[in-house]
Design a protein around this motif. Structure first.
Motif, PDB file in Angstrom:
ATOM      1  N   ALA A  82      50.682 135.513  24.007  1.00 33.73           N
ATOM      2  CA  ALA A  82      49.395 135.104  24.457  1.00 33.73           C
ATOM      3  C   ALA A  82      49.385 135.392  25.961  1.00 33.73           C
ATOM      4  O   ALA A  82      48.130 135.797  26.469  1.00 33.73           O
ATOM      5  CB  ALA A  82      49.141 133.731  23.988  1.00 33.73           C
ATOM      6  N   MET A  83      50.104 134.827  26.823  1.00 32.71           N
ATOM      7  CA  MET A  83      50.324 134.722  28.259  1.00 32.71           C
ATOM      8  C   MET A  83      50.303 136.258  28.629  1.00 32.71           C
ATOM      9  O   MET A  83      49.235 136.473  29.592  1.00 32.71           O
ATOM     10  CB  MET A  83      51.428 134.092  28.681  1.00 32.71           C
ATOM     11  N   ILE A 127      47.985 128.253  29.153  1.00 37.26           N
ATOM     12  CA  ILE A 127      49.069 128.364  28.564  1.00 37.26           C
ATOM     13  C   ILE A 127      50.285 128.159  29.533  1.00 37.26           C
ATOM     14  O   ILE A 127      50.988 127.334  29.189  1.00 37.26           O
ATOM     15  CB  ILE A 127      49.314 129.846  27.876  1.00 37.26           C
ATOM     16  N   SER A 128      49.929 128.419  30.782  1.00 36.69           N
ATOM     17  CA  SER A 128      50.928 128.067  31.802  1.00 36.69           C
ATOM     18  C   SER A 128      51.074 126.616  32.163  1.00 36.69           C
ATOM     19  O   SER A 128      52.226 125.909  32.333  1.00 36.69           O
ATOM     20  CB  SER A 128      50.629 128.747  33.141  1.00 36.69           C
ATOM     21  N   THR A 129      50.259 125.903  31.822  1.00 36.23           N
ATOM     22  CA  THR A 129      50.120 124.358  31.620  1.00 36.23           C
ATOM     23  C   THR A 129      50.778 123.731  30.632  1.00 36.23           C
ATOM     24  O   THR A 129      51.422 122.690  30.658  1.00 36.23           O
ATOM     25  CB  THR A 129      48.670 123.817  32.049  1.00 36.23           C
ATOM     26  N   ASN A 130      50.612 124.280  29.384  1.00 35.60           N
ATOM     27  CA  ASN A 130      50.974 123.431  28.179  1.00 35.60           C
ATOM     28  C   ASN A 130      51.956 124.037  27.724  1.00 35.60           C
ATOM     29  O   ASN A 130      52.481 123.330  26.480  1.00 35.60           O
ATOM     30  CB  ASN A 130      49.511 123.423  27.159  1.00 35.60           C
ATOM     31  N   GLU A 136      47.303 132.184  41.406  1.00 32.04           N
ATOM     32  CA  GLU A 136      46.720 130.777  41.744  1.00 32.04           C
ATOM     33  C   GLU A 136      46.311 130.238  40.501  1.00 32.04           C
ATOM     34  O   GLU A 136      46.157 128.949  40.591  1.00 32.04           O
ATOM     35  CB  GLU A 136      45.237 131.318  42.589  1.00 32.04           C
ATOM     36  N   THR A 137      45.913 130.846  39.431  1.00 28.90           N
ATOM     37  CA  THR A 137      45.360 130.327  38.346  1.00 28.90           C
ATOM     38  C   THR A 137      46.889 129.884  37.589  1.00 28.90           C
ATOM     39  O   THR A 137      46.565 128.643  36.948  1.00 28.90           O
ATOM     40  CB  THR A 137      44.872 131.421  37.378  1.00 28.90           C
ATOM     41  N   MET A 138      47.923 130.263  37.976  1.00 30.15           N
ATOM     42  CA  MET A 138      49.329 129.460  37.439  1.00 30.15           C
ATOM     43  C   MET A 138      49.681 128.245  38.297  1.00 30.15           C
ATOM     44  O   MET A 138      50.838 127.855  38.067  1.00 30.15           O
ATOM     45  CB  MET A 138      50.247 130.585  37.053  1.00 30.15           C
ATOM     46  N   VAL A 155      56.953 133.505  36.635  1.00 30.08           N
ATOM     47  CA  VAL A 155      56.946 134.002  35.009  1.00 30.08           C
ATOM     48  C   VAL A 155      58.487 133.963  34.656  1.00 30.08           C
ATOM     49  O   VAL A 155      58.472 133.483  33.474  1.00 30.08           O
ATOM     50  CB  VAL A 155      56.405 135.498  35.173  1.00 30.08           C
ATOM     51  N   ILE A 156      59.359 134.279  35.400  1.00 28.74           N
ATOM     52  CA  ILE A 156      60.802 134.229  34.826  1.00 28.74           C
ATOM     53  C   ILE A 156      61.025 132.910  34.547  1.00 28.74           C
ATOM     54  O   ILE A 156      61.991 132.622  33.705  1.00 28.74           O
ATOM     55  CB  ILE A 156      61.839 134.874  36.242  1.00 28.74           C
ATOM     56  N   GLU A 157      60.709 131.800  35.344  1.00 28.30           N
ATOM     57  CA  GLU A 157      60.947 130.409  35.312  1.00 28.30           C
ATOM     58  C   GLU A 157      60.303 129.854  34.120  1.00 28.30           C
ATOM     59  O   GLU A 157      60.941 129.171  33.497  1.00 28.30           O
ATOM     60  CB  GLU A 157      60.358 129.798  36.499  1.00 28.30           C
TER      61      GLU A 157
END
Length: 386
Positions: free
Chosen positions: A198-199, A226-229, A308-310, A330-332
């Motif tokens: 989804a990301m 998605i990046s938050t949850n 910035e959104t991440m 992204v890798i993390e």
């Protein structure tokens, strides 16, 4: 006179979102004048109890149904053809899909064949479907593929060892019953795979050459959700509130990519998944940062917004520094949710790369990639991901 190339269309099903949404399935089947419903799912979803759940809803309202669960994790052309035969044999007129991308894509294929005839693989490409297909009511049980809101159907051709893309407004479901409760039976690996899928949908939709204001808002909200949850959800898979947030992110990513289309990650991932029968989300995960690096020069401003959104602070950074920071993030994220594998670990060898690249360059998703690619470009990205 305005330039027609700046026009954008936006297609979407009717969406019912929230806990218990799946229980409205019979009402919608009745609205469509269901004589007999074909319920499409797979053995895993049936074992998890969600198929029975849907069957009971139909029984309570006296709606006749038959169930087809002969579906593989990467749905195969022959399964679609078998399902279409089953649909006709039982005189069905409405299709309900319960499951992840595979049952939903199979259901789309069954709909195409039952109305248009022929072989499913002949519908590859954009706008190849002419007769309207039966009503589709979709209940996704994963938060990732977004087949429940998209105009894509992805089918595996076992002979050619490739996945084909069918892109048409005809396969946008009529109704999507998006119920986060159904994702509670996913294990952490599948949760991570579908969440990263989804990301990738959201990132590729935002940098796509088909992006526009109607898709950007959904893509960015999906990236944020998605990046938050996703990390906390993989650590705490029983948390329904987190499941709901990731499911919402997946839905928004689906609305974005269905309309803006995708890019090289998906073109390469479809080739890879068809060749080695690997989970689609894992294929995307293994390629993501390598495609970001390749595309960055052609969409630097958009990638900065993604960073910035991440939640990354880009103030005072050069484009090179922002790119490095975004790739690290992204890798993390992938590492934290357990998806740090490389292509070689999953059976890809250097000698496979020319064949994979040849198939990827023919995938319709490559057409909206922000940076134009030739076969050699794709080969280099695969090599870096080994």
């Amino acid at each position: 006179m305005s330039d027609i190339s700046s026009l954008r269309k936006f297609v979407s099903p009717e969406i019912i979102f929230g806990e218990g949404a799946r229980k409205t399935v019979a009402n919608y089947a009745r609205t469509f004048g269901a004589r007999r419903v074909l319920v499409v799912s797979d053995p895993g979803v049936a074992r998890a109890g969600w198929v029975r759940d849907v069957e009971q809803s139909l029984e309570e309202q006296g709606i006749d149904y038959v169930t087809f669960t002969d579906v593989s994790p990467n749905p195969r052309a022959e399964e679609v053809m078998k399902g279409a035969h089953f649909y006709r044999e039982h005189d069905c007129n409405v299709i309900v899909a319960v499951g992840g991308g595979s049952p939903m894509d199979t259901a789309k294929g069954i709909g195409i064949i039952s109305a248009n005839g022929g072989e499913i693989l002949s519908y590859e490409g954009v706008d190849t479907i002419h007769a309207p297909i039966p009503p589709l009511i979709f209940i996704p049980t994963t938060a990732g593929t977004s087949a429940d809101v998209s105009q894509f159907a992805i089918i595996s051709d076992q002979q050619e060892k490739v996945k084909i893309s069918i892109v048409s407004k005809a396969v946008v479901p009529d109704v999507a019953l998006i119920d986060p409760e159904t994702t509670m039976t996913m294990d952490p690996f599948l949760t991570a795979c579908t969440g990263v899928d989804a990301m990738v949908h959201a990132i590729e939709a935002f940098v796509s050459t088909g992006a526009g204001p109607l898709t950007d808002m959904h893509a960015l909200d999906a990236i944020r959700l998605i990046s938050t949850n996703l990390r906390p959800l993989v650590a705490d898979p029983g948390n329904l509130a987190l499941r709901e947030q990731v499911m919402l992110g997946s839905m928004k990513a689906g609305l974005a990519f269905s309309n803006a289309i995708l890019g090289a990650v998906h073109a390469m991932s479809h080739s890879l998944g068809g060749w080695l029968d690997l989970p689609h989300g894992l294929c995307n995960a293994m390629l993501l940062e390598h495609v970001i690096a390749y595309n960055y020069p052609n969409a630097a401003d958009r990638f900065k917004v993604i960073a910035e959104t991440m939640g990354l602070d880009t103030r005072g950074l050069s484009q090179t520094e922002i790119k490095a920071r975004l790739m690290s993030a992204v890798i993390e994220l992938k590492r934290d949710v357990g998806l740090s594998q490389k292509l070689a670990e999953n059976g890809v060898s250097v000698s496979d790369i020319p064949v994979l690249s040849e198939k990827a360059i023919k995938d319709p998703c490559i057409l909206t990639n922000p940076r134009k690619s030739c076969q050699r470009d794709v080969e280099v990205v695969y090599e870096e991901a080994l």
